[in-house]
Design a protein around this motif. Structure first.
Motif, PDB file in Angstrom:
ATOM      1  N   GLY A 205      -8.786 -29.409  27.000  1.00 48.02           N
ATOM      2  CA  GLY A 205     -10.018 -28.749  27.416  1.00 48.02           C
ATOM      3  C   GLY A 205      -9.810 -27.661  28.448  1.00 48.02           C
ATOM      4  O   GLY A 205     -10.737 -26.887  28.729  1.00 48.02           O
ATOM      5  N   ARG A 206      -8.619 -27.570  29.010  1.00 52.33           N
ATOM      6  CA  ARG A 206      -8.324 -26.544  30.021  1.00 52.33           C
ATOM      7  C   ARG A 206      -7.271 -25.546  29.538  1.00 52.33           C
ATOM      8  O   ARG A 206      -7.341 -24.365  29.876  1.00 52.33           O
ATOM      9  N   PHE A 207      -6.295 -26.024  28.790  1.00 58.64           N
ATOM     10  CA  PHE A 207      -5.202 -25.181  28.316  1.00 58.64           C
ATOM     11  C   PHE A 207      -5.365 -24.937  26.817  1.00 58.64           C
ATOM     12  O   PHE A 207      -5.880 -25.784  26.090  1.00 58.64           O
ATOM     13  N   ARG A 208      -4.880 -23.775  26.377  1.00 56.29           N
ATOM     14  CA  ARG A 208      -4.911 -23.464  24.957  1.00 56.29           C
ATOM     15  C   ARG A 208      -3.598 -22.797  24.559  1.00 56.29           C
ATOM     16  O   ARG A 208      -3.197 -21.800  25.163  1.00 56.29           O
ATOM     17  N   ILE A 209      -2.957 -23.350  23.534  1.00 56.28           N
ATOM     18  CA  ILE A 209      -1.715 -22.790  23.015  1.00 56.28           C
ATOM     19  C   ILE A 209      -2.029 -22.007  21.748  1.00 56.28           C
ATOM     20  O   ILE A 209      -2.876 -22.419  20.947  1.00 56.28           O
ATOM     21  N   SER A 210      -1.367 -20.882  21.588  1.00 59.17           N
ATOM     22  CA  SER A 210      -1.541 -20.079  20.385  1.00 59.17           C
ATOM     23  C   SER A 210      -0.230 -19.375  20.081  1.00 59.17           C
ATOM     24  O   SER A 210       0.646 -19.286  20.947  1.00 59.17           O
ATOM     25  N   ARG A 211      -0.106 -18.877  18.855  1.00 60.03           N
ATOM     26  CA  ARG A 211       1.118 -18.177  18.478  1.00 60.03           C
ATOM     27  C   ARG A 211       0.765 -16.936  17.682  1.00 60.03           C
ATOM     28  O   ARG A 211      -0.202 -16.924  16.909  1.00 60.03           O
ATOM     29  N   ASP A 212       1.570 -15.920  17.885  1.00 55.34           N
ATOM     30  CA  ASP A 212       1.455 -14.661  17.152  1.00 55.34           C
ATOM     31  C   ASP A 212       2.760 -14.498  16.391  1.00 55.34           C
ATOM     32  O   ASP A 212       3.786 -14.120  16.968  1.00 55.34           O
ATOM     33  N   ASN A 213       2.735 -14.804  15.118  1.00 58.37           N
ATOM     34  CA  ASN A 213       3.969 -14.794  14.336  1.00 58.37           C
ATOM     35  C   ASN A 213       4.534 -13.379  14.186  1.00 58.37           C
ATOM     36  O   ASN A 213       5.748 -13.203  14.144  1.00 58.37           O
ATOM     37  N   ALA A 214       3.682 -12.394  14.131  1.00 54.43           N
ATOM     38  CA  ALA A 214       4.167 -11.020  13.995  1.00 54.43           C
ATOM     39  C   ALA A 214       4.935 -10.577  15.237  1.00 54.43           C
ATOM     40  O   ALA A 214       5.906  -9.819  15.150  1.00 54.43           O
ATOM     41  N   GLU A 215       4.480 -11.064  16.398  1.00 51.40           N
ATOM     42  CA  GLU A 215       5.130 -10.705  17.653  1.00 51.40           C
ATOM     43  C   GLU A 215       6.168 -11.742  18.101  1.00 51.40           C
ATOM     44  O   GLU A 215       6.770 -11.578  19.159  1.00 51.40           O
ATOM     45  N   THR A 216       6.332 -12.779  17.311  1.00 53.72           N
ATOM     46  CA  THR A 216       7.236 -13.912  17.620  1.00 53.72           C
ATOM     47  C   THR A 216       7.013 -14.414  19.045  1.00 53.72           C
ATOM     48  O   THR A 216       7.965 -14.650  19.808  1.00 53.72           O
TER      49      THR A 216
END
Length: 124
Positions: free
Chosen positions: A65-76
């Protein structure tokens, strides 16, 4: 040579926000589950958040609820958006790329890879 490089740590006030970034070598990023760990002084390293190759996420109870992980595969690159920071979030944060058991361009990966760590300090 495989590289995992974190950035974005620093000092934040309680209730504030920081965003960590981690860029990994293209040869491993697309086949890796990406994780953020942290280690506070005198404590064991703990998993904070993870995101699979397919985009599924998981979080430690202490950061839900406080942290969020995400990924951008194009930018690795994988990101950790940290909001509502608390003093107990103070730690060295490490990025982990885990391609174990996967192949990329004919190369088998049997190990995971770690960044050098970035310090996050939450204090008024």
């Amino acid at each position: 040579q495989v590289q995992v490089v974190e950035s974005g740590g620093g000092l934040a006030q309680p209730g504030g926000s920081l965003r960590l970034s981690c860029t990994a070598s293209r040869s491993i990023f697309s086949i890796s589950n990406m994780n953020w760990y942290r280690q506070a002084p005198g404590k064991q390293r703990e998993l904070v958040a993870g995101i699979t190759r397919g985009g599924f996420t998981n979080y430690a109870d202490s950061v839900k609820g406080r942290f969020r992980i995400s990924r951008d595969n194009a930018e690795t690159t994988v990101y950790l958006q940290m909001n509502s920071l608390k003093p107990e979030d103070t730690a060295v944060y490490y990025c982990n790329a885990d391609p174990r058991g996967q192949y990329y361009s004919g190369t088998y990966h049997g190990a995971d890879y770690w960044g050098q760590g970035t310090q996050v300090t939450v204090s008024s």
